[in-house]
Design a protein around this motif. Structure first.
Motif, PDB file in Angstrom:
ATOM      1  N   GLN A  98      13.123  -0.294   2.833  1.00 33.80           N
ATOM      2  CA  GLN A  98      12.209   0.789   2.497  1.00 33.80           C
ATOM      3  C   GLN A  98      11.535   0.420   1.180  1.00 33.80           C
ATOM      4  O   GLN A  98      12.237   0.122   0.207  1.00 33.80           O
ATOM      5  CB  GLN A  98      12.958   2.111   2.332  1.00 33.80           C
ATOM      6  N   PRO A  99      10.221   0.445   1.102  1.00 33.54           N
ATOM      7  CA  PRO A  99       9.556   0.064  -0.153  1.00 33.54           C
ATOM      8  C   PRO A  99       9.796   1.092  -1.248  1.00 33.54           C
ATOM      9  O   PRO A  99       9.847   2.296  -0.985  1.00 33.54           O
ATOM     10  CB  PRO A  99       8.079  -0.002   0.238  1.00 33.54           C
ATOM     11  N   SER A 100       9.914   0.578  -2.458  1.00 39.02           N
ATOM     12  CA  SER A 100      10.107   1.437  -3.626  1.00 39.02           C
ATOM     13  C   SER A 100       9.009   1.159  -4.632  1.00 39.02           C
ATOM     14  O   SER A 100       8.602   0.018  -4.817  1.00 39.02           O
ATOM     15  CB  SER A 100      11.457   1.151  -4.262  1.00 39.02           C
ATOM     16  N   ILE A 101       8.542   2.219  -5.277  1.00 38.71           N
ATOM     17  CA  ILE A 101       7.513   2.031  -6.303  1.00 38.71           C
ATOM     18  C   ILE A 101       8.036   1.148  -7.428  1.00 38.71           C
ATOM     19  O   ILE A 101       7.254   0.497  -8.127  1.00 38.71           O
ATOM     20  CB  ILE A 101       7.021   3.378  -6.863  1.00 38.71           C
ATOM     21  N   TYR A 102       9.347   1.085  -7.611  1.00 34.23           N
ATOM     22  CA  TYR A 102       9.926   0.327  -8.723  1.00 34.23           C
ATOM     23  C   TYR A 102       9.915  -1.183  -8.471  1.00 34.23           C
ATOM     24  O   TYR A 102      10.148  -1.967  -9.388  1.00 34.23           O
ATOM     25  CB  TYR A 102      11.341   0.810  -9.010  1.00 34.23           C
ATOM     26  N   GLU A 156       4.605   7.444  -1.374  1.00 33.36           N
ATOM     27  CA  GLU A 156       5.387   6.816  -0.321  1.00 33.36           C
ATOM     28  C   GLU A 156       4.792   5.475   0.076  1.00 33.36           C
ATOM     29  O   GLU A 156       3.568   5.287   0.060  1.00 33.36           O
ATOM     30  CB  GLU A 156       5.479   7.722   0.908  1.00 33.36           C
ATOM     31  N   GLY A 157       5.663   4.561   0.465  1.00 31.06           N
ATOM     32  CA  GLY A 157       5.215   3.254   0.922  1.00 31.06           C
ATOM     33  C   GLY A 157       4.677   3.327   2.329  1.00 31.06           C
ATOM     34  O   GLY A 157       5.314   3.900   3.205  1.00 31.06           O
ATOM     35  N   VAL A 158       3.515   2.746   2.543  1.00 36.32           N
ATOM     36  CA  VAL A 158       2.845   2.762   3.842  1.00 36.32           C
ATOM     37  C   VAL A 158       2.982   1.415   4.531  1.00 36.32           C
ATOM     38  O   VAL A 158       3.365   1.345   5.698  1.00 36.32           O
ATOM     39  CB  VAL A 158       1.362   3.125   3.665  1.00 36.32           C
ATOM     40  N   TRP A 181       0.863  -1.185   0.000  1.00 32.66           N
ATOM     41  CA  TRP A 181       0.000   0.000   0.000  1.00 32.66           C
ATOM     42  C   TRP A 181       0.898   1.233   0.000  1.00 32.66           C
ATOM     43  O   TRP A 181       1.803   1.355   0.830  1.00 32.66           O
ATOM     44  CB  TRP A 181      -0.911   0.039   1.225  1.00 32.66           C
ATOM     45  N   PHE A 182       0.644   2.113  -0.941  1.00 32.45           N
ATOM     46  CA  PHE A 182       1.358   3.373  -1.052  1.00 32.45           C
ATOM     47  C   PHE A 182       0.339   4.507  -0.954  1.00 32.45           C
ATOM     48  O   PHE A 182      -0.857   4.298  -1.164  1.00 32.45           O
ATOM     49  CB  PHE A 182       2.090   3.473  -2.396  1.00 32.45           C
ATOM     50  N   TYR A 220       5.701  -5.005   6.575  1.00 36.68           N
ATOM     51  CA  TYR A 220       6.440  -3.745   6.756  1.00 36.68           C
ATOM     52  C   TYR A 220       5.426  -2.631   7.023  1.00 36.68           C
ATOM     53  O   TYR A 220       4.335  -2.615   6.421  1.00 36.68           O
ATOM     54  CB  TYR A 220       7.227  -3.405   5.490  1.00 36.68           C
ATOM     55  N   TYR A 221       5.809  -1.733   7.922  1.00 39.34           N
ATOM     56  CA  TYR A 221       5.018  -0.520   8.168  1.00 39.34           C
ATOM     57  C   TYR A 221       5.949   0.681   8.198  1.00 39.34           C
ATOM     58  O   TYR A 221       7.022   0.637   8.808  1.00 39.34           O
ATOM     59  CB  TYR A 221       4.282  -0.601   9.507  1.00 39.34           C
TER      60      TYR A 221
END
Length: 131
Positions: A112-116, A46-48, A36-37, A59-60
């Motif tokens: 850290q989540p990335s949109i990619y 941003e990654g949520v 979820w972004f 992950y949060y």
């Protein structure tokens, strides 16, 4: 055809709750990561929160820890984001995203989540929190 269909956004007062749903189809749900972004006006996406469907690893973002909970329902191929104690700064368009082939990636340490990382995206749901 891969589809991610979101639902559950809306307008809520500060301190209230909403639950977002993301119904997935067109790929092997059990092997995937779902994230979820969110994107507020004038800000980057941003990654949520993220979840590994196969083992439940999650992950949060620090900004939502203790308030948001991500979960999955195998039978419905659906991921949920339960959002409690909402704040005005949570106002944004929320997107779910799928990575059908995440490999050995784990949500641990300095992750850290990335949109990619994510190949497919839902249409977005507006969440507005009034003060």
């Amino acid at each position: 055809e891969v589809q991610l269909v979101e639902s559950g956004g809306g307008l809520v007062q500060a301190g209230g709750s909403l639950r977002l749903s993301c119904a997935a189809s067109g790929f092997t749900f059990d092997d995937s990561h779902i994230g979820w972004f969110r994107q507020a006006p004038g800000k980057e996406r941003e990654g949520v929160s993220c979840i590994s469907i196969s083992d439940g690893n999650t992950y949060y973002a620090d900004s939502v820890k203790g308030r948001f909970t991500i979960s999955s329902d195998y039978a419905k191929n659906t991921v949920y984001l339960q959002m409690n104690s909402l704040k005005p700064e949570d106002t944004a368009v929320y997107y779910c995203a799928a990575d059908p082939n995440p490999g050995p990636l784990r949500f641990s340490g300095s992750y850290q989540p990335s949109i990619y990382e994510y190949d497919y995206w839902g249409q977005g749901s507006q969440v507005t929190v009034s003060s």
